[in-house]
Design an enzyme around this catalytic site. Structure first.
Site, PDB file in Angstrom:
ATOM      1  N   GLY A 110       0.829  -1.209   0.000  1.00  0.00           N
ATOM      2  CA  GLY A 110       0.000   0.000   0.000  1.00  0.00           C
ATOM      3  C   GLY A 110       0.861   1.255   0.000  1.00  0.00           C
ATOM      4  O   GLY A 110       2.080   1.195   0.157  1.00  0.00           O
ATOM      5  N   SER A 111       0.181   2.397  -0.135  1.00  0.00           N
ATOM      6  CA  SER A 111       0.914   3.649  -0.317  1.00  0.00           C
ATOM      7  C   SER A 111       1.656   4.082   0.947  1.00  0.00           C
ATOM      8  O   SER A 111       2.688   4.762   0.860  1.00  0.00           O
ATOM      9  CB  SER A 111      -0.042   4.754  -0.763  1.00  0.00           C
ATOM     10  N   ASP A 131      -6.977   0.000   6.215  1.00  0.00           N
ATOM     11  CA  ASP A 131      -8.027   0.862   5.668  1.00  0.00           C
ATOM     12  C   ASP A 131      -8.900   1.442   6.770  1.00  0.00           C
ATOM     13  O   ASP A 131      -9.426   2.543   6.634  1.00  0.00           O
ATOM     14  CB  ASP A 131      -8.875   0.066   4.670  1.00  0.00           C
ATOM     15  N   GLY A 167      -7.057  -4.718   2.867  1.00  0.00           N
ATOM     16  CA  GLY A 167      -7.336  -5.397   1.605  1.00  0.00           C
ATOM     17  C   GLY A 167      -7.764  -4.510   0.456  1.00  0.00           C
ATOM     18  O   GLY A 167      -8.142  -5.016  -0.594  1.00  0.00           O
ATOM     19  N   GLU A 170      -0.985 -10.685   3.540  1.00  0.00           N
ATOM     20  CA  GLU A 170      -0.735  -9.749   4.653  1.00  0.00           C
ATOM     21  C   GLU A 170      -1.100 -10.397   5.988  1.00  0.00           C
ATOM     22  O   GLU A 170      -0.349 -10.279   6.962  1.00  0.00           O
ATOM     23  CB  GLU A 170      -1.555  -8.466   4.452  1.00  0.00           C
TER      24      GLU A 170
HETATM   25  C1  5RP Z   1      -3.511  -3.628   0.871  1.00  0.00           C
HETATM   26  C2  5RP Z   1      -3.788  -3.068   2.215  1.00  0.00           C
HETATM   27  C3  5RP Z   1      -3.199  -1.735   2.528  1.00  0.00           C
HETATM   28  O1  5RP Z   1      -2.261  -1.878   3.535  1.00  0.00           O
HETATM   29  C4  5RP Z   1      -4.297  -0.794   2.948  1.00  0.00           C
HETATM   30  O2  5RP Z   1      -5.240  -0.747   1.892  1.00  0.00           O
HETATM   31  C5  5RP Z   1      -3.777   0.608   3.239  1.00  0.00           C
HETATM   32  O3  5RP Z   1      -3.311   1.188   2.056  1.00  0.00           O
HETATM   33  P1  5RP Z   1      -2.761   2.676   1.991  1.00  0.00           P
HETATM   34  O4  5RP Z   1      -1.564   2.749   2.880  1.00  0.00           O
HETATM   35  O5  5RP Z   1      -2.445   2.880   0.527  1.00  0.00           O
HETATM   36  O6  5RP Z   1      -3.856   3.603   2.461  1.00  0.00           O
HETATM   37  O7  5RP Z   1      -4.432  -3.653   3.037  1.00  0.00           O
HETATM   38  O8  5RP Z   1      -4.174  -4.840   0.676  1.00  0.00           O
END
Ligand code: 5RP
Length: 236
Positions: A33-34, A91, A102, A110
């Site tokens: 993720g970012s 999230d 997710g 994860e």
């Molecule tokens: C990916 C995830 C990410 O860790 C989650 O969506 C958070 O992403 P971001 O840091 O881009 O907000 O669970 O499957």
């Protein structure tokens, strides 16, 4: 600075702060993720400029590619007997440190890696904190493609509204790193995240769902202060 730029700054601060928790010799679960990207970049910087010796266990192909590009040695679960620390985004985070993950369709790997870690550090910006899970996002459920129809029926019976996740810049459904599909399920209320996590995983054809209950150790929250400065709050 607009809100998107503020959120990006909060993610950057928290990602860098988390990377500073990693000690020499550690086996590190590398999240997706970012926000996790900022952590991987900082770890890479530490490997190159401080001589930090670590081994990374990526939670997705994306994390593996990013780690390698940063010079972080990457291994699989077959190669290590422990994970010292995992750092990953989320999230939603509730007051009991339960999570929804997710958005990036990586929640199956994860959960395996984050749950194995002695310490699982969650890195989020303040917009991810909620009083109750399911408030701002659906629960992602990874499903074997041949079971999509019965699983979606069962999810409706449970009171959810399931939507098959579709690709962006790719026609058709999203396919996970395991070759499965993702159904995003909106529930009016998730009163019992632990019970819901078990119920979803008990549906034949479900591989894993994005509710993470009792997995997180520390939550690092990037937040914007009244004076406009960004700080990182630690929730244990
Ligand atoms: C990916 C995830 C990410 O860790 C989650 O969506 C958070 O992403 P971001 O840091 O881009 O907000 O669970 O499957």
């Amino acid at each position: 600075m607009d809100r998107d730029a503020q959120i990006k700054m909060m993610k950057q601060h928290v990602g860098i702060e988390a990377a500073r928790l990693v000690e020499d010799g550690a086996v590190v679960g590398l999240g997706t993720g970012s926000t996790a990207v900022f952590m991987i970049e900082e770890l890479g910087r530490r490997v190159r400029s401080e001589g930090l010796r670590i081994v990374g266990i990526p939670t997705s192909y994306d994390a593996a590619v990013r780690a390698r590009s940063q010079g972080i040695p990457v291994r699989t679960l077959d190669d290590v007997e422990r994970i010292d620390i995992a750092i990953d985004g989320a999230d939603e985070v509730d007051p009991m440190k339960c999570l929804i993950k997710g958005r990036g369709a990586a929640h199956t790997r994860e959960k395996i890696i984050d749950a194995l870690a002695k310490v699982f550090v969650v890195v989020v910006d303040e917009s991810k904190l909620v009083d109750r899970l399911g408030t701002t996002c659906p629960v992602p459920v990874e499903v074997l493609p041949m079971a999509i129809a019965p699983v979606m029926r069962r999810l409706r019976d449970l009171g959810g509204t399931p939507v098959l996740r579709m690709g962006v810049k790719k026609d058709g459904p999203v396919i996970t790193d395991q070759g499965n599909m993702v159904v995003d399920v909106t529930f009016d209320e998730i009163d019992d995240p632990a019970g819901m996590e078990r119920t979803l995983n008990n549906i034949p054809g479900v591989v894993e769902n994005g509710l993470f209950v009792g997995v997180a150790t520390i939550i690092l929250v990037g937040q914007l202060n009244m004076d406009g400065a960004i700080s990182v709050r630690r929730i244990e």
